[in-house]
Each structure stands twice: as C-alpha cells, then as structure tokens.
Design an enzyme around this catalytic site. Sequence first.
Site, mmCIF file in Angstrom:
data_model
loop_
_atom_site.group_PDB
_atom_site.id
_atom_site.type_symbol
_atom_site.label_atom_id
_atom_site.label_comp_id
_atom_site.label_asym_id
_atom_site.label_seq_id
_atom_site.Cartn_x
_atom_site.Cartn_y
_atom_site.Cartn_z
ATOM 1 N N CYS A 178 -7.309 0.814 2.627
ATOM 2 C CA CYS A 178 -6.468 1.531 3.786
ATOM 3 C C CYS A 178 -5.409 2.583 3.191
ATOM 4 C CB CYS A 178 -5.452 0.322 4.486
ATOM 5 S SG CYS A 178 -4.858 1.084 6.047
ATOM 6 N N HIS B 1 -9.532 -3.490 6.852
ATOM 7 C CA HIS B 1 -9.117 -4.439 5.933
ATOM 8 C C HIS B 1 -10.193 -5.636 5.716
ATOM 9 C CE1 HIS B 1 -4.960 -3.236 5.515
ATOM 10 N NE2 HIS B 1 -5.197 -2.523 6.530
ATOM 11 N N GLU C 9 -9.923 -8.029 3.849
ATOM 12 C CA GLU C 9 -8.955 -9.419 3.659
ATOM 13 C C GLU C 9 -8.875 -10.272 4.648
ATOM 14 O OE1 GLU C 9 -8.186 -6.536 3.292
ATOM 15 O OE2 GLU C 9 -6.041 -6.225 3.547
#
Length: 510
Positions: free
Chosen positions: A82, A169, A171
């Site tokens: 990001c 993202h 994660e």
Amino acid sequence: MENILVIDFGGQYSRLIARRIRELRVYSELIPYDTPLEEIKEKKPSGLVFSGSPSSILSKTKRPLRIDKRIFSLGIPVLGICYGMQLIASLLDGAVTSSGRNEYGKTKIKLDVESLLFSGLKQVETCWMSHKDSVLKVPSSFKVIASTHSLPVAGFEETAKHIYGIQFHPEVIHTPSGMDILNNFLFNICKCSPTWTMVSIIENQVSKIKRKVKDGRVICALSGGVDSSVAAILVNKAVGNRLTCIFVDQGLLRKGEDIQVKKTFRENFKINLVHIKAKDRFLNKLKGVTDPEKKRKIIGNEFIRIFEEEAKKIKGADFLVQGTLYSDVIESGTRDAARIKSHHNVAGLPEDMKLKLIEPLRMLFKDEVRKIGIELGLPDELVWRQPFPGPGLAIRIIGDVTEEKLEILKKADSIVLEEIRRAGLYKRIWQSFAILPCIKSVGVMGDERSYAYPIVIRAVNSEDAMTADWVKLPYDVLERISNKIINKVDGVNRVVYDISSKPPSTIEWE
Ligand code: XMP
C-alpha cells in the site's frame, strides 16, 4: 537469527504483517520508519516490508513519512505494501497520483503469475484494498505485475534488485491468497527457511537466560496469569531451583486461582514458590476507599512493599523475571500520553531494586506466549486464562471493597465463567467477567420485597485490549447466567449486561 523487518509507517495493519510472517515460521520485528540505516543493517534482515500508512506521499500539509533511499542499495529484498509501494515509486523515479482511484474493500485483481511473488496463484484473485493514492508510473526498469479494473498499477517488481510492491493488503483475511503471497516473498524471494518454531524459541531463550544468569539467583513476581507463568517456567527450565517465584495473593483473585497456581508451580513443576497470603493487609488498606485511582495506587504500592520484603529474604538474588510482551514494547514507543487509568502490573516494580531484568517474552505476541505455554506443558486452564487486571477484583467492585462484597463478586464471577465455558465460548472471548456496582435495587423474591445488589456481566472481544467490542452473547447463555446468579448468590436480585465498547468505555469499570 534470520529475520524480516517490517518498517512501520504507522499503518493500521503493520503489526498484523509481522504476526503473519511469524505464522509462516520466520521471525519478524516491527521497527519505526526513521530507524537509522546502520541499525537496520546491524539486524542483518533477510527481507524488508514497508507497511501502509495514514500519511500520504502527496500531502502538502504534512511531510510524508519517508525512508533513506540508500536502503535500496543494501541488496536486501523489499516488499512495499500500500503506502509502502507508493513510497518505493516516489523514492525511485516513479510517480504517485491521487486522481480518483480510491478503492476500499474486496476487489478482483489480475496477477502476472510468472512473477515469483505470485507463483502458484490464480490469474484472477480477490484482494483487499484500502487506499486513496496510487502509483501512476512505475520506476524505470520496474514491471507491472498486477492490476484491477480501476487501477492499472496494483503491483510491480524489479527482479534484479528484488524490489516488489503491492497496492493491496496480503496480511488481512479478506485477501484469501495473502498468506501465499507472503510465503512467496519469504521463501522464493528472501530465501528464508521456516525455522522459527515454538521449540526453537524455547531453546533460544533457555540458552540466552543460562548465559545471562550464569550461577546467579532469580526471582519472579508471579500473578497467576499466562504471561508471568510462561516466563517463570521458561526461566525455570534454564536455571532450575535457583529461581524463586513470589506469589502475592492479595485476596482479590478469582475463585480457585490461588489453589491452581500453587498446584501447578509446586506440584507439577517443582518450582520454589513463596505464597504470601495478604488478603487482610490489602483489605485493611482499602477500607473505606472509593476512588478508583486511590484503590489502584494502594494495591500497587502494597504489592511492591510485600514483594520487596519477600525478595530481601532471598539471599543473593540478582535477577528479576518480568512477563513483558511485544505489544507492551511496541505500545510504550507510541502510547498516547493521556493517562486513562494508572495500570498496576506485577511488572511495575521499582527501579531501585537493583535487580537485572530477564524478559523472555519481550519479542512475543500473546498468542505466541500461549503456544509456548502449551509446548512447556502448562495446564490448559492456565494457558487459556483470560487477562485479569493486577488490582484484581478490587476494581470490579465499584466503591469500597469489603469482605462481603468480595464474596458476592467471586461467586457471581465464577458462575459467569462456568456458563461461558459450558457454552464453549471461553477461548473465543477476550475477557468475560462480573462487576459489582455500589447500588441496590428493589426486587421480589418468594413474595417478599428484596433490596439487593445487581451484578453486571461484561464480555468483550479484543486484539490487544486497546480497543474492544462487546460480545453478542446468545440470549440463552445470558439467561442461564442470570438465573444462576440470582438463585445462588445471596445479596443479588438483578443481573444486567454491559453493551458498551471501548472506546468510549473501558474494559474494566474502574
Ligand atoms: P481497560 O479497563 O483500561 O483495560 O480498558 C485494558 C486491559 O487491561 C487490563 N487492566 C489491567 N491490567 N493491571 C493490569 O495488569 C491493571 O492495573 C489493569 N487495569 C486494567 C484489563 O483487564 C484489560 O484487559
């Protein structure tokens, strides 16, 4: 030790990135974005991840958070996520724009599966986006490896320099193949090996403690919670009976906790345990005190006094064990200065004790501490114990603390926990407990008027106790808790459920 450094630009998921990497069995640490390059080099990372950020590369009002551009010449693989990706573009000769390409939420993404980063993935995957700015032009010699319908550059790579960037993202769980992407970065690009296991952490810590303590003596303030318990068992593995645990039982613990601590430490682990029964001492000091901060201070001070008295009796103690966790370490660097409550911790011992610290859990998250506890053979009951505040039940009795109120609260609390366990919810809830407010209300019991205390039930879910949501407990569980408390606990005629989240409320009532 092989490690991946997450360079933290303040993104809401920075910590989660480190956790995910650890889940893949590679040690990962968070470091602030302004850490000097020399320090980064000294840590010998196998890879770097640039996190997201609330900052904008294009901001005209606030200076965007940056990093020394020479980081790219260290030859260490980099993954920008990001803001991290936009930062790479802007530090090199790419360009970032804010022109109408906002994306929030789940998005379909086209991937170049020839890239090492996306190896084994499908050509179209779902990913989680949350950004305003985006990369307009990739730096020279970079190649675009991902795009969405509204974002031509959602990922890039420079394979010769091992630099990668993704706008989404990996994660978060909303990116289903996110772990595969991190896996590819760690093992295909950074060439790590998955060696960071609970067994390796234990071995590592045990030999570290042995080297530090040599033939010295160690003391540990044991609270009965999972952190100090796991820390104590680890140290015991390293120094054996040169460890003495001091368990100050202030009489403010949950029902049966004292018995279990004694059994586990003395009988199961054969650890020297000094059990100080100090209920009267604490209750005397607390008599008539209603102010929450005063109560906390009294308990904290008395705890330290008793601990010091006992520690002096242990001849030649040189070291003190503390159950400090990684979240405490991270937060102490960034924590807002406003004091909401003065937290009393067994860790809050005076500096002038001149004992050297041993903090074997300092780099671990709570869930990792639990895994270590299991590996070390701690009973399930202890490993999965919900967090409990240092000042104990005293801050769950609103107003002054008396023996009578303590008895009521202990009984009500054990019913709450019993029913939560019976419903199979205990491990899934961060904290669930009872509170005794200092009011009475009218009820009717067996045709007679009653005038008695209510009990408040509180159940919250949280990642780290900094924020929390109240749990939507099933009505039948609430009903069973309520019926049982009213029927079995004398002095209670009403049960209410706290439906507030943190903020604006806190988890504890005082
Ligand atoms: P609050 O009430 O501030 O609590 O939302 C956040 C978390 O901290 C625990 N807590 C404490 N823990 N000493 C501790 O060791 C304390 O004085 C203390 N006060 C609150 C609380 O149970 C929750 O998990």
